[in-house]
Design a protein around this motif. Structure first.
Motif, PDB file in Angstrom:
ATOM      1  N   VAL A 161     -32.598   5.191 -60.475  1.00 35.64           N
ATOM      2  CA  VAL A 161     -32.830   4.011 -59.639  1.00 35.64           C
ATOM      3  C   VAL A 161     -33.934   4.360 -58.651  1.00 35.64           C
ATOM      4  O   VAL A 161     -33.808   5.282 -57.852  1.00 35.64           O
ATOM      5  CB  VAL A 161     -31.544   3.613 -58.884  1.00 35.64           C
ATOM      6  CG1 VAL A 161     -31.829   2.426 -57.971  1.00 35.64           C
ATOM      7  CG2 VAL A 161     -30.444   3.282 -59.881  1.00 35.64           C
ATOM      8  N   ILE A 162     -35.022   3.608 -58.715  1.00 33.05           N
ATOM      9  CA  ILE A 162     -36.196   3.944 -57.905  1.00 33.05           C
ATOM     10  C   ILE A 162     -36.531   2.782 -56.981  1.00 33.05           C
ATOM     11  O   ILE A 162     -36.796   1.668 -57.425  1.00 33.05           O
ATOM     12  CB  ILE A 162     -37.409   4.253 -58.808  1.00 33.05           C
ATOM     13  CG1 ILE A 162     -37.087   5.454 -59.719  1.00 33.05           C
ATOM     14  CG2 ILE A 162     -38.642   4.527 -57.964  1.00 33.05           C
ATOM     15  CD1 ILE A 162     -38.148   5.716 -60.765  1.00 33.05           C
ATOM     16  N   LYS A 205     -45.680  10.158 -56.899  1.00 32.48           N
ATOM     17  CA  LYS A 205     -45.479  11.498 -57.413  1.00 32.48           C
ATOM     18  C   LYS A 205     -43.990  11.770 -57.659  1.00 32.48           C
ATOM     19  O   LYS A 205     -43.584  12.312 -58.695  1.00 32.48           O
ATOM     20  CB  LYS A 205     -46.050  12.517 -56.429  1.00 32.48           C
ATOM     21  CG  LYS A 205     -45.959  13.954 -56.926  1.00 32.48           C
ATOM     22  CD  LYS A 205     -46.607  14.903 -55.921  1.00 32.48           C
ATOM     23  CE  LYS A 205     -46.521  16.340 -56.420  1.00 32.48           C
ATOM     24  NZ  LYS A 205     -47.146  17.281 -55.439  1.00 32.48           N
ATOM     25  N   LYS A 206     -43.153  11.368 -56.695  1.00 29.98           N
ATOM     26  CA  LYS A 206     -41.710  11.559 -56.827  1.00 29.98           C
ATOM     27  C   LYS A 206     -41.159  10.697 -57.960  1.00 29.98           C
ATOM     28  O   LYS A 206     -40.293  11.143 -58.738  1.00 29.98           O
ATOM     29  CB  LYS A 206     -41.030  11.186 -55.505  1.00 29.98           C
ATOM     30  CG  LYS A 206     -39.520  11.426 -55.489  1.00 29.98           C
ATOM     31  CD  LYS A 206     -39.189  12.904 -55.543  1.00 29.98           C
ATOM     32  CE  LYS A 206     -37.686  13.136 -55.438  1.00 29.98           C
ATOM     33  NZ  LYS A 206     -37.190  12.846 -54.081  1.00 29.98           N
ATOM     34  N   LEU A 265     -39.129  12.008 -61.284  1.00 29.58           N
ATOM     35  CA  LEU A 265     -37.796  11.534 -61.674  1.00 29.58           C
ATOM     36  C   LEU A 265     -37.786  10.999 -63.114  1.00 29.58           C
ATOM     37  O   LEU A 265     -36.859  11.260 -63.872  1.00 29.58           O
ATOM     38  CB  LEU A 265     -37.333  10.438 -60.709  1.00 29.58           C
ATOM     39  CG  LEU A 265     -36.953  10.894 -59.306  1.00 29.58           C
ATOM     40  CD1 LEU A 265     -36.672   9.688 -58.415  1.00 29.58           C
ATOM     41  CD2 LEU A 265     -35.734  11.818 -59.358  1.00 29.58           C
ATOM     42  N   VAL A 266     -38.819  10.252 -63.446  1.00 30.25           N
ATOM     43  CA  VAL A 266     -38.908   9.693 -64.801  1.00 30.25           C
ATOM     44  C   VAL A 266     -39.062  10.811 -65.826  1.00 30.25           C
ATOM     45  O   VAL A 266     -38.451  10.778 -66.894  1.00 30.25           O
ATOM     46  CB  VAL A 266     -40.082   8.700 -64.901  1.00 30.25           C
ATOM     47  CG1 VAL A 266     -40.322   8.289 -66.352  1.00 30.25           C
ATOM     48  CG2 VAL A 266     -39.810   7.474 -64.040  1.00 30.25           C
TER      49      VAL A 266
END
Length: 476
Positions: A233-234, A242-243, A247-248
């Motif tokens: 969940v973003i 970048k983060k 995560l992906v």
């Protein structure tokens, strides 16, 4: 079994009468014959002797010893961990001595070279023979169809007589005589390696695949390997690109690993090319081919090799996923008798030692119950109607379609009480043995039923030359 014993006894009495009448003829013709060769013992007499020996030995066996004979186990399941058995070990011998099982089965993974498997089987047999207690030799089984996916020759180039022609190709290109010769070649090679039981031939008919219940397959797989990774969940306002990318990327890695586990699980339990094990789609031709192979396998040496005719009552249309989820054959019994069951009847008439019953339900015969757990199919249909007097063995019982629906105890007790003589690969061998013994003590299974099954097994081991039991007064 009682009827079979009566039939054999009657044949034996007639045989004795014929001998007596022959001896009462004119003595003039034979007066000049001072030396006569030994008379060949008839098949009926060999049957009678084998049943007598088996019955005498059965009386000496404890309940736990009798129950142990009713189990066939893949050899790797007798040792802890995931190590593949390629040589005799103290752990393996201890398990065989403790459980007193009827036989072990070797797969391609257990075979490195011809010399290695020959030594392994020889050492195993010698250890059993030297044991202090039960000394009934093991069934030593494998699956060699002559070629294709189920050929041990594919494991090593030191086994060269078989492994090139699948049963499907045999059915297209070989005559009955050639098929019988092929059976002799297969049996000869296996006997030379030390095997005495072969999971072949197949009496199933090639059939068009019935679409599987994909949802059921998916649920089965998830229950075994767990749920897949969730997409992260973003919150775009609170996370940098970048983060987000990191995560992906982590999610994609977990997904890739999960998909690999998914594929690995399905690869273990799916039957990818079952039709290649079948001789064809015409019941008469398949019956002739299966019978010819059985006759060939039985013709080698003095006693031949034990044959396991499979997969009753016919599983080809649902074979791909039948070990994973409940699968059904909707054909009515009258049509099944004319088609699917006809080749099995030909195999019975050819004298197959075993018939393996699969995990497929005949929905118009016994609702959703797998044939391997069905009294209607094993006892009423196969035993009574079709007249099979040999050994009924289940398909492997440690497969998801069984383990997801039944405990070890439930599955094994139900299989035996429904008519199975031998259970192949229960999920938990110790629990299986204990549950059958308790079921007998609780009178859920009559001990007479156990005795009948073990009598068939002992008789078969004697008749195939696997075992020569000691005389009853030997005290063994």
């Amino acid at each position: 079994m009682v009827e079979m014993m009566k039939r054999i006894t009657c044949i034996f009495l007639v045989f004795c009468l014929c001998l007596s009448l022959a001896g009462c003829g004119s003595g003039e013709e034979g007066q000049g014959e001072d030396i006569q060769g030994p008379e060949k013992v008839s098949e009926e007499e060999l049957d009678r002797q084998a049943f007598q020996k088996a019955g005498e030995y059965l009386k000496q066996m404890t309940l736990s010893e009798k129950i142990g004979q009713m189990f066939l186990v893949d050899v790797d399941k007798l040792v802890k961990g995931e190590e593949t058995v390629t040589a005799v070990s103290p752990e393996l011998l201890q398990a065989i001595g403790e459980y007193k099982i009827g036989g072990v089965v070797f797969g391609k993974r257990n075979i490195q070279t011809a010399d290695q498997i020959t030594s392994l089987i020889r050492d195993l047999n010698q250890s059993v023979a030297a044991g202090e207690e039960l000394k009934i030799p093991l069934y030593i089984g494998t699956e060699e169809e002559g070629g294709g996916r189920n050929s041990i020759a594919a494991a090593t180039d030191t086994i060269t007589s078989t492994g090139y022609v699948s049963p499907a190709e045999m059915g297209k290109n070989m005559t009955e005589g050639q098929l019988e010769n092929t059976g002799e070649v297969i049996a000869g090679e296996l006997i030379d390696l030390g095997f005495n039981l072969n999971f072949a031939p197949t009496a199933d008919l090639i059939g068009e695949e019935v679409p599987a219940d994909r949802q059921a397959v998916s649920e089965c797989t998830v229950s075994a390997i767990g749920e897949g990774p969730e997409y992260p969940v973003i919150n775009r306002k609170k996370i940098s690109k970048k983060k987000k990318k990191k995560l992906v990327k982590a999610y994609q890695k977990r997904l890739q690993e999960y998909n690999a586990k998914w594929d690995a699980f399905l690869n273990v339990w799916m039957e990818d090319d079952y039709n290649s094990s079948c001789f064809g789609d015409d019941e008469e031709q398949v019956g002739e081919a299966a019978a010819a192979m059985i006759k060939g396998m039985h013709a080698v040496g003095d006693r031949g090799i034990c044959t396991v005719l499979k997969m009753f009552p016919g599983i080809a249309p649902v074979a791909k996923y039948h070990k994973l989820v409940n699968t059904k054959i909707d054909t009515g019994l009258s049509r099944l008798r004319r088609t699917n069951l006809s080749p099995f009847l030909a195999g019975i008439q050819a004298g197959t030692d075993f018939i393996m019953v699969g995990h497929v339900a005949l929905s118009k015969v016994d609702q959703d119950v797998p044939a391997s757990l069905s009294e209607t199919i094993m006892t009423d249909l196969l035993r009574s109607e079709m007249g099979f007097e040999g050994i009924i063995v289940t398909e492997q019982m440690d497969v998801p379609v069984i383990t997801n629906a039944y405990s070890t105890e439930q599955a094994v007790v139900r299989a035996i009480s429904s008519g199975a003589d031998m259970v192949y690969d229960p999920e938990d061998l110790q629990a299986a043995l204990s549950s059958v013994q308790q079921a007998v003590l609780d009178q859920k299974i009559e001990e007479e039923m156990i005795d009948q099954a073990v009598l068939r097994i002992l008789y078969n081991k004697i008749r195939r030359g696997i075992w020569d039991p000691p005389a009853a007064d030997d005290g063994e």
